[in-house]
Scaffold this active site. Sequence first.
Site, PDB file in Angstrom:
ATOM      1  N   TYR A 149      36.208  37.260  60.675  1.00  7.61           N
ATOM      2  CA  TYR A 149      37.588  36.923  61.059  1.00  7.61           C
ATOM      3  C   TYR A 149      38.574  37.969  60.533  1.00  7.61           C
ATOM      4  O   TYR A 149      39.462  38.436  61.262  1.00  7.61           O
ATOM      5  CB  TYR A 149      37.908  35.534  60.496  1.00  7.61           C
ATOM      6  CG  TYR A 149      39.243  34.959  60.894  1.00  7.61           C
ATOM      7  CD1 TYR A 149      39.395  34.283  62.101  1.00  7.61           C
ATOM      8  CD2 TYR A 149      40.346  35.056  60.048  1.00  7.61           C
ATOM      9  CE1 TYR A 149      40.620  33.730  62.451  1.00  7.61           C
ATOM     10  CE2 TYR A 149      41.569  34.511  60.398  1.00  7.61           C
ATOM     11  CZ  TYR A 149      41.700  33.840  61.600  1.00  7.61           C
ATOM     12  OH  TYR A 149      42.916  33.301  61.950  1.00  7.61           O
ATOM     13  N   LYS A 153      40.945  40.312  62.868  1.00  2.76           N
ATOM     14  CA  LYS A 153      42.408  40.228  62.761  1.00  2.76           C
ATOM     15  C   LYS A 153      42.998  41.547  62.279  1.00  2.76           C
ATOM     16  O   LYS A 153      44.060  41.965  62.720  1.00  2.76           O
ATOM     17  CB  LYS A 153      42.802  39.072  61.836  1.00  2.76           C
ATOM     18  CG  LYS A 153      42.470  37.702  62.398  1.00  2.76           C
ATOM     19  CD  LYS A 153      43.217  37.445  63.704  1.00  2.76           C
ATOM     20  CE  LYS A 153      43.066  36.032  64.210  1.00  2.76           C
ATOM     21  NZ  LYS A 153      43.792  35.801  65.467  1.00  2.76           N
TER      22      LYS A 153
HETATM   23  P1  NDP Z   1      43.297  26.067  67.378  1.00  2.62           P
HETATM   24  O1  NDP Z   1      41.864  25.996  67.001  1.00  2.62           O
HETATM   25  O2  NDP Z   1      44.179  24.908  67.080  1.00  2.62           O
HETATM   26  O3  NDP Z   1      43.428  26.399  68.954  1.00  2.62           O
HETATM   27  C1  NDP Z   1      42.718  27.465  69.468  1.00  2.62           C
HETATM   28  C2  NDP Z   1      43.064  27.696  70.920  1.00  2.62           C
HETATM   29  O4  NDP Z   1      42.317  28.850  71.363  1.00  2.62           O
HETATM   30  C3  NDP Z   1      42.662  26.563  71.829  1.00  2.62           C
HETATM   31  O5  NDP Z   1      43.596  26.414  72.872  1.00  2.62           O
HETATM   32  C4  NDP Z   1      41.318  27.039  72.387  1.00  2.62           C
HETATM   33  O6  NDP Z   1      40.994  26.497  73.656  1.00  2.62           O
HETATM   34  C5  NDP Z   1      41.570  28.514  72.514  1.00  2.62           C
HETATM   35  N1  NDP Z   1      40.324  29.276  72.587  1.00  2.62           N
HETATM   36  C6  NDP Z   1      39.336  29.379  71.667  1.00  2.62           C
HETATM   37  N2  NDP Z   1      38.350  30.155  72.129  1.00  2.62           N
HETATM   38  C7  NDP Z   1      38.714  30.551  73.380  1.00  2.62           C
HETATM   39  C8  NDP Z   1      38.116  31.353  74.382  1.00  2.62           C
HETATM   40  N3  NDP Z   1      36.915  31.942  74.203  1.00  2.62           N
HETATM   41  N4  NDP Z   1      38.781  31.547  75.548  1.00  2.62           N
HETATM   42  C9  NDP Z   1      39.983  30.983  75.757  1.00  2.62           C
HETATM   43  N5  NDP Z   1      40.608  30.210  74.842  1.00  2.62           N
HETATM   44  C10 NDP Z   1      39.977  29.999  73.673  1.00  2.62           C
HETATM   45  O7  NDP Z   1      43.841  27.412  66.705  1.00  2.62           O
HETATM   46  P2  NDP Z   1      45.248  27.709  65.990  1.00  2.62           P
HETATM   47  O8  NDP Z   1      46.350  27.213  66.832  1.00  2.62           O
HETATM   48  O9  NDP Z   1      45.168  27.307  64.571  1.00  2.62           O
HETATM   49  O10 NDP Z   1      45.224  29.309  65.990  1.00  2.62           O
HETATM   50  C11 NDP Z   1      45.842  30.080  67.021  1.00  2.62           C
HETATM   51  C12 NDP Z   1      45.768  31.548  66.622  1.00  2.62           C
HETATM   52  O11 NDP Z   1      46.450  31.760  65.387  1.00  2.62           O
HETATM   53  C13 NDP Z   1      44.336  32.056  66.396  1.00  2.62           C
HETATM   54  O12 NDP Z   1      44.214  33.375  66.843  1.00  2.62           O
HETATM   55  C14 NDP Z   1      44.194  32.000  64.895  1.00  2.62           C
HETATM   56  O13 NDP Z   1      43.213  32.901  64.443  1.00  2.62           O
HETATM   57  C15 NDP Z   1      45.593  32.399  64.477  1.00  2.62           C
HETATM   58  N6  NDP Z   1      45.931  31.987  63.124  1.00  2.62           N
HETATM   59  C16 NDP Z   1      45.916  30.663  62.786  1.00  2.62           C
HETATM   60  C17 NDP Z   1      46.247  30.299  61.504  1.00  2.62           C
HETATM   61  C18 NDP Z   1      46.270  28.875  61.085  1.00  2.62           C
HETATM   62  O14 NDP Z   1      46.486  28.653  59.890  1.00  2.62           O
HETATM   63  N7  NDP Z   1      46.082  27.907  61.953  1.00  2.62           N
HETATM   64  C19 NDP Z   1      46.607  31.290  60.482  1.00  2.62           C
HETATM   65  C20 NDP Z   1      46.611  32.632  60.948  1.00  2.62           C
HETATM   66  C21 NDP Z   1      46.283  32.959  62.241  1.00  2.62           C
HETATM   67  P3  NDP Z   1      40.178  25.085  73.769  1.00  2.62           P
HETATM   68  O15 NDP Z   1      41.196  24.014  73.548  1.00  2.62           O
HETATM   69  O16 NDP Z   1      39.618  25.107  75.140  1.00  2.62           O
HETATM   70  O17 NDP Z   1      39.120  25.097  72.690  1.00  2.62           O
END
Ligand code: NDP
Length: 242
Positions: A149, A153
């Site tokens: 990860y 990132k």
């Molecule tokens: P969630 O797990 O809550 O949501 C992830 C989203 O990404 C979902 O809509 C999921 O779709 C989609 N997704 C995952 N894999 C795929 C794929 N192969 N193709 C298309 N869509 C995909 O994640 P967060 O909201 O927590 O995170 C969002 C972003 O922010 C990420 O990049 C994460 O790394 C980053 N981030 C998050 C942090 C946190 O603390 N939460 C901190 C720092 C960065 P589906 O619903 O179909 O599974």
Amino acid sequence: MSNGRVAVVTGGTRGIGRAISEGLKAAGYKVAANYGGNDEAAKKFTEETGIPAYKFDVASYEDVERGCAQITAELGPIEIVVNNAGITRDTTLHRMSFDKWDAVIQTNLSSCFNLCRCVIDSMRDRGFGRIVNIGSINGQAGQYGQVNYAAAKSGIHGFTKALAQEGAAKNITVNAIAPGYVDTDMVRAVPHHVLEKIIAKIPMGRLGRAEDIARGVLFLVADDADFITGATLSINGGQHMY
Ligand code: NDP
């Protein structure tokens, strides 16, 4: 001002992505929210927000090409891309399978290539583009149990600065947001005792909210944010100040 531009938010149906999709819609953008496989969450999202959801795997170039073609046909040329979809497959390196490495690199980093590659010609032709890539505090600082990860990132931050240089002459800005820990499903999966220690290190004394990150995206995609490019906006409650 949105000028009714078409914005694609990957992983736009849940968590941070959902807040970004809703924020963009409220500001007048035409939003396409992508998702990967969770049809139930996507259906609920569209019912509640009125925002169309598009299922394609951001890790697959062919899928992204198909998705972008469909969005362009239905909503118009894509002028804003928010590369937000991401997954975690945490474990220490000595236990990490190649599959866990590869899944995270493909979904979190190659996805940026896939999306940007599919829209860049059209953005160049139109002389306008806004790309925001969602990185992470753990891409800036590293994190135990997350070499996959953190590498993905960290790669996003380099990708952002390189593409920003290429896009500038065509009025295409490319920026990154590095969120700290935000209260979503991804973070709810972290064991409670680990989360308590993390929160203790956040000067603001709380987890981020998805809306905190959406606010940053809205700022960066605005038409008049045209002198901001290659930047990384850290939104982390003061946790990491490098
Ligand atoms: P969630 O797990 O809550 O949501 C992830 C989203 O990404 C979902 O809509 C999921 O779709 C989609 N997704 C995952 N894999 C795929 C794929 N192969 N193709 C298309 N869509 C995909 O994640 P967060 O909201 O927590 O995170 C969002 C972003 O922010 C990420 O990049 C994460 O790394 C980053 N981030 C998050 C942090 C946190 O603390 N939460 C901190 C720092 C960065 P589906 O619903 O179909 O599974």
